[in-house]
Design a protein around this motif. Structure first.
Motif, short mmCIF file in Angstrom:
data_model
loop_
_atom_site.label_atom_id
_atom_site.label_comp_id
_atom_site.label_asym_id
_atom_site.label_seq_id
_atom_site.Cartn_x
_atom_site.Cartn_y
_atom_site.Cartn_z
N GLU A 140 0.84 -1.20 0.00
CA GLU A 140 0.00 0.00 0.00
C GLU A 140 0.88 1.26 0.00
N LYS A 144 0.75 4.20 -2.73
CA LYS A 144 0.47 5.60 -2.36
C LYS A 144 1.63 6.51 -2.75
N LYS A 145 2.85 5.99 -2.67
CA LYS A 145 4.01 6.79 -3.06
C LYS A 145 3.97 7.10 -4.55
N LEU A 147 1.39 7.45 -6.20
CA LEU A 147 0.34 8.47 -6.36
C LEU A 147 0.73 9.78 -5.71
N LYS A 148 1.91 9.82 -5.09
CA LYS A 148 2.41 11.02 -4.41
C LYS A 148 1.51 11.46 -3.26
N LEU A 149 0.90 10.44 -2.62
CA LEU A 149 0.10 10.71 -1.42
C LEU A 149 1.00 10.52 -0.20
N TYR A 150 1.86 11.55 0.00
CA TYR A 150 2.91 11.41 0.99
C TYR A 150 2.41 11.36 2.44
N SER A 151 1.37 12.06 2.70
CA SER A 151 0.80 12.01 4.06
C SER A 151 0.35 10.60 4.41
N THR A 152 -0.32 9.98 3.46
CA THR A 152 -0.77 8.60 3.67
C THR A 152 0.42 7.66 3.80
N CYS A 153 1.48 7.95 3.03
CA CYS A 153 2.69 7.13 3.12
C CYS A 153 3.31 7.20 4.51
N LYS A 192 6.30 20.14 -0.92
CA LYS A 192 5.00 19.80 -0.33
C LYS A 192 5.11 19.86 1.20
N ILE A 195 2.29 18.96 3.90
CA ILE A 195 1.93 17.63 4.42
C ILE A 195 2.26 17.51 5.91
#
Length: 232
Positions: A140, A144-145, A147-153, A192, A195
Motif C-alpha cells: 500500500e 500511495k508513493k 500516487l504522491k500521497l505522501y501524508s498517507t505514506c 509539499k 503535508i
C-alpha cells in the motif's frame, strides 16, 4: 518185744508230732506268703495307679506343651502374615503414591510441552500474520508513493513500525526508517511542506519513539528534514 513196741510207738508219736509241727509251720509260712503276696499285689496296684496317674499327667503335660507350641506357631504365623500384609499394603501405598506423583509430573510435563507447542505454533501463526500484514502495508505504501500521497505514506510508515514491533526485525526497522526519510525527501523536493500537519508530525514522532538510540543518526536526519521543510 514190749520194749520194741514201746520204742516203735514213741518213734511213731514223735514222727506224728514232728509231722504236725511241720504242717503247722508250713501253713503259717503259706499264710505269710499269701499275706505278702496280697501286700505285693496291693503295692503293685498302688504303683500301677501311680503309674497311670503319672502317665496321664505326662500325657496332659505333653498335650498342653503341644497345644502351646501350636498356639505359638499359629500366633507367629498370624503375626508374620499381618506384618507381611501390612508391608504389602505399605508397598502398595508407596507404589500408588509414586504412580500418582509420576502421573502429576507427566501431566504437568505434557501440559507444559503442549503449552509450549501451542505457544510456538501460535507465535509462528501470528508471526506469519504480522509478516503478511507488513507486506500488505508495504504494498500500500508503494502504491500511495506512486500516487504522491505522501501524508498517507507517512501513516503507512507508522503502521509498518507498529507491526514490526511484533516481528522484532532489525532489518525491517532500518527499512521503515529509510522509507520515512525517502518520503520526506520527496516531499521536500516537491515543495509539499503542507503535508507536515500537526497530526503527521505527531505520527512521525511516534514512529521515531518506537526505535532505540542505536538509530539516533537516522532519527536526527528525519528531524533535520522536518526542520528544513518547516523553514521554507
Amino acid at each position: 518185744m514190749k520194749k520194741i513196741l514201746f520204742i516203735f510207738l514213741i518213734l511213731t508219736s514223735c514222727y506224728t508230732i514232728g509231722a504236725d509241727v511241720d504242717n503247722t509251720l508250713l501253713l503259717k509260712n503259706l499264710e505269710a506268703a499269701n499275706t505278702q503276696i496280697e501286700v505285693l499285689k496291693a503295692q503293685v496296684e498302688v504303683m500301677k495307679s501311680y503309674q497311670d496317674k503319672f502317665l496321664t499327667t505326662v500325657y496332659w503335660s505333653l498335650g498342653t506343651v503341644l497345644g502351646i507350641v501350636i498356639l505359638l506357631i499359629g500366633y507367629n504365623w498370624f503375626t508374620n502374615f499381618k506384618s507381611q500384609e501390612k508391608e504389602v499394603q505399605t508397598l502398595k501405598n508407596f507404589i500408588q503414591n509414586e504412580l500418582n506423583q509420576k502421573k502429576v509430573m507427566l501431566t504437568e510435563d505434557m501440559d507444559k510441552k503442549i503449552g509450549e507447542t501451542l505457544r510456538k505454533q501460535n507465535d509462528r501463526i501470528w508471526g506469519e500474520i504480522h509478516r503478511l500484514k507488513y507486506e500488505t502495508i508495504l504494498s500500500e505504501f508503494k502504491y500511495k508513493k506512486d500516487l504522491k500521497l505522501y501524508s498517507t505514506c507517512i501513516l503507512n510508515v507508522n503502521e509498518l513500525m507498529i507491526v514490526n514491533k511484533e516481528i522484532s526485525s532489525n532489518f525491517r526497522t532500518q527499512q521503515i526508517l529509510d522509507l520515512l526519510v525517502e518520503i520526506l525527501e520527496l516531499a521536500d523536493k516537491e515543495n509539499k511542506q503542507y503535508i507536515l500537519s500537526s497530526d503527521i508530525l505527531s505520527t512521525i514522532h511516534k514512529t521515531l519513539n518506537m526505535v532505540g538510540d542505536e538509530y539516533s543518526m537516522i532519527k536526527n536526519k528525519v528531524n533535520n528534514l522536518i526542520k528544513k521543510m518547516q523553514s521554507k
